[in-house]
Design an enzyme around this catalytic site. Structure first.
Site, short mmCIF file in Angstrom:
data_model
loop_
_atom_site.label_atom_id
_atom_site.label_comp_id
_atom_site.label_asym_id
_atom_site.label_seq_id
_atom_site.Cartn_x
_atom_site.Cartn_y
_atom_site.Cartn_z
N SER A 21 1.04 -1.28 0.18
CA SER A 21 0.15 0.06 -0.03
C SER A 21 0.80 1.07 -0.05
O SER A 21 2.14 1.09 0.45
CB SER A 21 -0.77 0.07 1.38
OG SER A 21 -0.28 0.02 2.43
N VAL A 72 0.18 5.45 1.35
CA VAL A 72 -0.65 6.45 1.98
C VAL A 72 -0.42 7.86 1.55
O VAL A 72 0.88 8.20 1.26
CB VAL A 72 -0.39 6.36 3.56
CG1 VAL A 72 -1.37 7.40 4.27
CG2 VAL A 72 -0.38 5.25 4.16
N ASP A 114 1.01 -3.83 17.73
CA ASP A 114 2.30 -3.04 17.43
C ASP A 114 2.02 -1.85 18.05
O ASP A 114 2.36 -0.70 17.17
CB ASP A 114 2.11 -2.96 15.73
CG ASP A 114 3.71 -2.71 15.12
OD1 ASP A 114 4.36 -2.94 15.97
OD2 ASP A 114 3.50 -2.06 13.90
#
EC number: 2.7.11.17
Length: 374
Positions: free
Chosen positions: A32, A34, A141
């Site tokens: 991906s 962003v 995380d």
């Protein structure tokens, strides 16, 4: 893409640029990108997570899990999923934009910073993570790089971001997949034992430790030795860095960084600790010591974090300068968008006319240069 994810139907968009103006690359992931973008209709700034479908082959379950998690979350300290669009080749997650920058940057920039400031930060994180845990969600995380300020306001709230490793728990279940960032993962994860929500509480303890001294509780150039320290929960409150820190703060950290997950504080218990709920956090200025250690141990060149929060901050400051300055080209250090790092967007990112290549994730961040530096 399979359509098993709960929530609203995905909106169709032949070209997402018909709806949003792309401004900058904020980060890259395994499959991906962003992007900082502006809604053409409302002029609202958003963060768009662009996922190439061809990069998701065999990973659909992971992506659907992240979307399922995001759809369930509505909390003032957690980045929200506003909308979802789909094209023939991409999936677009329209995310709430947080524009206040990174946690460490704000601390370093302050002229005054106290235990009480750290306590307020940790309270917000605990409240948000308790909310997640009540929904049966484990973040897995939590780390300072995933804590961003909502705005440039001095009293801005903190926001938890990045749910790529989050997991929905089934009632009574335990998790077993080893994941997370080494310096922040709980001993039971490294031991490859089944684990639960308690792993997030450990990570919050590590974050609290760093917020009070500026360096991590565990460090070694050798990964095996680092893991051994974590497995044994071997950490200290070193002098002189902890000399001015209250016993209450140390007690709070000990309860979260407890080796035994059964004895470790839950978020609810941590929220009731005097250092959070009471008046035991000190007001003494510890800015100089903490900021020096943060700069030495968490240098930007070593973070290699996947989210370029600095680009957002500079863009917001540019907007604050006003159109008259922009028209004269007076950008200055605060009025200039960062160019994409590493020579531009990752090959195949969605801000070009092609797709993200599978497995094109950033290299893992190296450890800090020193556990505590003079």
């Amino acid at each position: 893409m399979p359509g098993a994810v709960e929530g609203p139907r995905w909106k169709q968009a032949e070209d997402i640029r018909d709806i949003y103006d792309f401004r900058d690359v904020l980060g890259t992931g395994a499959f991906s990108e962003v992007i900082l973008a502006e809604d053409k209709r409302t002029q609202k700034l958003v963060a768009i997570k662009c996922i190439a479908k061809k990069a998701l082959e065999g990973k659909e379950g992971s992506m659907e899990n992240e979307i399922a998690v995001l759809h369930k979350i509505k909390h003032p300290n957690i980045v929200a999923l506003d909308d979802i669009y789909e094209s023939g080749g991409h999936l677009y997650l329209i995310m709430q934009l947080v524009s206040g920058g990174e946690l460490f940057d704000r601390i370093v920039e302050k002229g005054f910073y106290t235990e009480r400031d750290a306590s307020r930060l940790i309270f917000q994180v605990l409240d948000a993570v308790k909310y997640l845990h009540d929904l049966g969600i484990v973040h897995r995380d939590l780390k300072p790089e995933n804590l961003l300020y909502y705005s440039l306001d001095e009293d801005s709230k903190i926001m938890i971001s990045d749910f790529g490793l989050s997991k929905m728990e089934d009632p009574g279940s335990v998790l077993s997949t080893a994941c997370g960032t080494p310096g922040y993962v709980a001993p039971e994860v490294l031991a490859q034992k089944p684990y639960s929500k308690a792993v997030d509480c450990w990570s919050i303890g590590v974050i609290a430790y760093i917020l009070l001294c500026g360096y991590p509780p565990f460090y070694d150039e050798n990964d095996a030795k680092l893991f051994e320290q974590i497995l044994k929960a071997e950490y200290e409150f070193d002098s002189p860095y902890w000399d001015d820190i209250s016993d209450s703060a140390k007690d709070f950290i000990r309860h979260l960084m407890e080796k035994d997950p059964e004895k470790r504080f839950t978020c609810e218990q941590a929220l009731q600790h005097p250092w959070i709920a009471g008046d035991t956090a000190l007001d003494k200025n510890i800015h100089q010591s903490v900021s020096e250690q943060i700069k030495k141990n968490f240098a930007k060149s070593k973070w290699k974090q996947a989210f370029n929060a600095t680009a957002v901050v500079r863009h917001m400051r540019k907007l604050q300068l006003g159109t008259s300055q922009e028209g004269q080209g007076q950008t200055g250090s605060h009025g200039e968008l960062l160019t994409p790092t590493a020579g531009g967007p990752a090959a195949g990112c969605c801000c070009r006319d092609c797709c993200v290549e599978p497995g094109s994730e950033l290299p893992p961040a190296p450890p800090p240069s020193s556990r505590a530096m003079d």
